[in-house]
Design an enzyme around this catalytic site. Structure first.
Site: not given
Lengths: 270, 300
Positions: B45, B254, B257, B279, B285
């Site tokens: 970080g 979606c 899909c 998606c 997808c």
């Protein structure tokens, strides 16, 4: 521990200085800055620093509050645990923690002390968040409580500080500092730039808060009326030196140093 | 439209160009970036400054991510590039082609096959594994920047762990909108120490950072900073006790899909304002549709 011991313990606590300054010096040039300042501040005491522009009042306040390092001298503070902390021997992390928990700093211009881009509530809550309060409801409650204490309409909690008047901004800044229940507050001309009626209300509010919360205050001002109203003790500064120090009434009614006499006699009487 | 055939992608990527050093950057620069990366991995970080180089595309198009990719790519690596979740947008296609031509590495659009994934805005829906490295393109690496314009001051705040102001922004969100409205670049605490901006990924992807088996590298080209989340590192999104962190959810599935748990993009499909949700991760997808749809319809 018996009651007598408790009382005795409290008395010892009050007997000992909260804040102790020895030979504090910072010079930008000959007689520019401040030099050789020593004093002790006790819990609940208000110390006024008066003097003309350029006499070193603000430099002294920066030195006292850990904002710039002195050339010489020592500042120590008695923490809540009773141990003395040497301000300039301590780490920066300790100094910062002190400044946002047990200390407060009220700037002359509220724009310097407030975050102008975030709401009044966030300004008040910031110190609490820095101390680890992670509960929105509590932050909100503290915000509303403190707005009421400084006589701002709690409905304005979500308004930005720039929509507030100068006096309200100054009161908001005071609330923001006092929310963490500090023991020592530094104020740099808190009533400068406000008109007289607003000044009077602010002073009244400050005096009430200082008494209620038992705050120790170091207040810099060039206004002797403010000093008379708030301060228990006064230090008169001129050309980087403290020329006279003592009880407020004593200095204002019976000034000894020629400069103090000049200062007191210069006050306009309406 | 909704994804490229992996073979087509490799063909479109073009052949290796001569005259460039492997992966465009010179070896000294790559070494310098790798040293920075080692430090970044050692201090999760923490933003490590690095001497960013001029890349043959403008700042804001992924120069930081590309320099990191260039430094870690090996000849055997398989590269995937995502832009807003899609493999077939201009930025993704260009960067993929760039490395195919300057490094001659194999490229793919399939998440499980890739070893290095350079991404902007999304973490793939398909779970990553320990052999993969995710490289993020970061526009503003400093999470404290919105409240503190000074770089010296923000560095001190990081050093002292002075992160109280991070919650001021979340407080403002709740005060204004009634909930935490920050939906991307949502700040996180990494390994209980540094607060980090996870680049502009939606907060939907924040939980995928936590304990990820894959190494995550972040590169900011304009700001010349890089940082990292090593594998299996604790990443916690900031929140309030009474307003806990929550990710977006959609009521729709979606349109292609039928997925109900992936990140969906809202598309306006005609002048009447009809909406479809699809998606954002095109490869995910595709993978879900392949068992049901004949291969040749894909990509039309």
């Amino acid at each position: 521990m018996s009651a007598a011991e408790l009382i005795h313990g409290a008395a010892v606590e009050l007997d000992q200085p909260l804040f102790s300054v020895h030979d504090l010096t910072r010079l930008y040039g000959p007689e520019k800055g401040c030099q050789g300042v020593s004093f002790d501040l006790y819990p609940g005491e208000v110390l006024g620093i008066v003097g003309e522009s350029g006499s070193g009042k603000s430099t002294l306040l920066s030195l006292l509050s850990g904002r710039c390092a002195p050339d010489r001298g020592q500042v120590s503070y008695r923490g809540k645990d009773g141990a003395m902390l040497d301000l300039y021997a301590a780490s920066e992390a300790q100094r910062r923690t002190l400044l946002r928990t047990e200390w407060g700093f009220v700037e002359q211009n509220p724009r310097d002390g407030l975050r102008m881009g975030v709401s009044a509530g966030a300004n008040i809550g910031e110190r609490l968040m820095a101390q680890g309060v992670r509960h929105y409801g509590q932050l909100r409650a503290a915000g509303i409580d403190w707005l009421q204490q400084v006589e701002i309409d709690p409905m304005r909690i979500d308004d930005l500080p720039r929509t507030f008047s100068g006096g309200m901004q100054q009161r908001l800044q005071i609330a923001r500092n006092l929310v963490s229940s500090p023991r020592l507050v530094f104020m740099d001309e808190p009533t400068g730039g406000l008109d007289v009626s607003v000044q009077a209300r602010l002073l009244d509010l400050l005096r009430g808060l200082v008494r209620d919360l038992d705050l120790a205050v170091v207040i810099v001002t060039h206004d002797l009326a403010v000093a008379r109203l708030l301060a228990d003790r006064l230090m008169v500064m001129r050309r980087s030196h403290v020329v006279e120090a003592g009880l407020t009434d004593q200095i204002l009614d019976d000034p000894q140093h020629p400069y103090s006499q000049l200062l007191v006699s210069s006050v306009l009487q309406p | 439209m909704n994804g490229l055939n992996p073979n087509a992608a490799s063909q479109a990527a073009g052949a290796l160009e001569s005259g460039y050093n492997f992966a465009y950057l010179d070896e000294q620069t790559k070494r310098m970036i790798r040293r920075g990366l080692l430090k970044a991995v050692a201090v999760p970080g923490y933003q490590v400054p690095f001497g960013g180089r001029e890349m043959p595309l403008p700042y804001g198009w992924g120069t930081g991510g590309m320099q990191l990719s260039a430094a870690i790519l090996g000849a055997d690596d398989v590269l995937k590039v995502i832009d807003q979740g899609a493999d077939d947008t201009t930025n993704a296609v260009s960067i993929r082609r760039f490395f195919a031509r300057t490094a001659g590495v194999a490229t793919t659009t399939r998440t499980p096959e890739a070893t290095v994934i350079q991404t902007r805005h999304r973490i793939p829906e398909t779970p990553l594994h320990g052999e993969q490295i995710l490289v993020f393109q970061v526009p503003i690496p400093e999470p404290l920047r919105f409240i503190e314009p000074s770089e010296t001051e923000t560095r001190t705040m990081h050093a002292l762990g002075d992160y109280g102001v991070m919650h001021v922004k979340l407080y403002e969100d709740i005060a204004t909108f009634g909930h935490i409205a920050t939906s991307y670049a949502y700040p996180v605490t990494v390994d209980e120490r540094y607060v980090m901006d996870p680049s502009p990924i939606p907060k939907f992807d924040n939980p995928k950072l936590h304990m990820s088996p894959a190494l995550m590298l972040f590169g900011a080209g304009r700001e010349k900073r890089l940082y990292a989340v090593p594998p299996f590192t604790e990443v916690v999104s900031l929140d309030f006790a009474d307003h806990p962190f929550a990710v977006q959810r959609w009521e729709e599935n979606c349109a292609f899909c039928g997925s109900h748990d992936s990140y969906l993009d809202e598309l306006i499909v005609d002048d009447a304002g009809s909406k479809r949700f699809v998606c954002s991760d095109t490869d995910y997808c595709m993978q879900r549709r392949e068992p049901f749809e004949p291969q040749q319809e894909v990509g039309q």
